[in-house]
Design a protein around this motif. Sequence first.
Motif, short mmCIF file in Angstrom:
data_model
loop_
_atom_site.label_atom_id
_atom_site.label_comp_id
_atom_site.label_asym_id
_atom_site.label_seq_id
_atom_site.Cartn_x
_atom_site.Cartn_y
_atom_site.Cartn_z
N ALA A 1 18.00 40.63 15.77
CA ALA A 1 17.16 40.57 14.58
C ALA A 1 17.22 39.19 13.96
O ALA A 1 18.29 38.58 13.84
N VAL A 2 16.04 38.70 13.57
CA VAL A 2 15.92 37.42 12.89
C VAL A 2 15.13 37.63 11.61
O VAL A 2 14.09 38.32 11.62
N VAL A 3 15.60 37.07 10.52
CA VAL A 3 14.85 37.06 9.26
C VAL A 3 14.21 35.69 9.10
O VAL A 3 14.88 34.66 9.24
N VAL A 4 12.90 35.68 8.85
CA VAL A 4 12.17 34.43 8.64
C VAL A 4 11.74 34.39 7.18
O VAL A 4 11.32 35.39 6.62
N ARG B 1 20.78 38.52 12.68
CA ARG B 1 21.71 37.66 13.44
C ARG B 1 21.50 36.20 13.08
O ARG B 1 22.37 35.36 13.35
N ALA B 2 20.33 35.87 12.53
CA ALA B 2 20.03 34.48 12.19
C ALA B 2 18.91 34.46 11.16
O ALA B 2 18.18 35.44 10.98
N VAL B 3 18.80 33.33 10.48
CA VAL B 3 17.75 33.11 9.48
C VAL B 3 16.97 31.86 9.85
O VAL B 3 17.55 30.84 10.24
N LYS C 1 27.88 33.95 6.80
CA LYS C 1 28.19 33.12 7.96
C LYS C 1 27.17 33.33 9.09
O LYS C 1 27.50 33.28 10.28
N LEU C 2 25.91 33.53 8.70
CA LEU C 2 24.83 33.63 9.68
C LEU C 2 24.27 32.24 9.96
O LEU C 2 24.15 31.41 9.05
N PRO C 3 23.92 31.94 11.21
CA PRO C 3 23.32 30.64 11.50
C PRO C 3 21.96 30.49 10.83
O PRO C 3 21.16 31.42 10.82
N TYR D 1 23.70 23.18 5.75
CA TYR D 1 24.47 24.22 6.44
C TYR D 1 23.81 24.67 7.73
O TYR D 1 24.26 25.61 8.37
N ALA D 2 22.75 24.00 8.14
CA ALA D 2 21.91 24.51 9.23
C ALA D 2 22.54 24.29 10.60
O ALA D 2 23.19 23.28 10.86
N ALA D 3 22.29 25.26 11.47
CA ALA D 3 22.69 25.15 12.87
C ALA D 3 21.66 24.37 13.67
O ALA D 3 21.96 23.87 14.76
N GLY D 4 20.43 24.27 13.14
CA GLY D 4 19.38 23.52 13.82
C GLY D 4 18.24 23.24 12.87
O GLY D 4 17.88 24.10 12.06
#
Length: 375
Positions: free
Chosen positions: A6-9, A98-100, A119-121, A141-144
């Motif tokens: 699951a991804v939240v946009v 799992r990610a935002v 602590k979600l990417p 704080y971004a992973a990408g």
Amino acid sequence: MTDAFAVVVAGGGTAGHITPMIAIADALRQADPHTAVTAVGTADGLETRLVPEAGYELRTIAKVPMPRRPSVDLLKLPFRFVAAIKAAGKILDDTHARAVLGVGGYVCTPVYLAARKRKLPIFIHEANARAGLANRVGARYAAGVGAAFSGTGLPGAKVVGMPMRGFVATMDRDAQRDAARAALGFTGDAPALVVTGGSSGAASINSTIAASLPLLARAGVQVLHITGRGKAMLDAAGQPLAAAGYRQVEYVDSMDQAYAAADLIVARSGAGTVCELAVAGTPSVLVPLPIGNGEQRLNAADLVAAGGALLVEDAQFTTSYLANTLLPLLADKDALASMGAAAKTQGRADAAAVMAAMIRQGLGRTTPQPTTTGS
């Protein structure tokens, strides 16, 4: 079968935020149809219509803008902001995110902070040449981080272009031209001018076009005027403005038709518009928004430098400009063809797939990360 994730946009307000957000969501689902995507926006933005139409669930949180002057609203700001973070966190928990992914706008900062607490990417796409406040906060704080333009100043940003939905990214302007002209009401071979101020409209552009209708009619120019929501042009009797060869609408859902049908487009230089014009190869006259932090002028810079567009300041977009610059350009087919070819050299259509791959790689998925240019 790949296990679902699951991804939240997050993003909203205007089409400039919503369209790239939906494009990335589409690319995530294309990479893995089992991907669960939930969008977060506000209750009063265009996302309330565009997100469900695209087939995604929309959850809303309160918009918490910064008051521009001391007031009771300023005193209430910390409490409202904390409430928005809690509401965003509940959405993340409910969806088992799992990610935002955030694309900017009021809604993003609470979502970023709620994701960081869990602590979600966090992945970010910045559409403008000058990054907005929400993405400047989230990028810490971004992973990408992906960007449509160089020079955003966001740490670790990679220039990926502007995510756009497939019907624009894969369009063939020449092949679509005749059908698009018919669909938008253009007839014969008379020059076709499309005018748009974006989803919110542009009052100054609208006023200049209204004042120039006799001039445009005498020149035999057909005009499709996209006025923006709630900004219909009315005559002295309160009726929709009418003139020979002139048609006005508040919004066009299929902008690929406008890009294909137009011989020339007049538009604000919002990031999405600039990038779509480049991919389509449509010549344009760009009129940057005269307020804000100047990002629209920066958005236009590369396209103008390449020869794919002209830039005119808002105050200079007058009936005289139309008479002395725009109408002669519309009559010069060779110049328009050269501008279209130059615009095409600036287009990049794979940004949505690149962003989807960035997210999937960050979550340990198998899609390889395409090579991008660092900013």
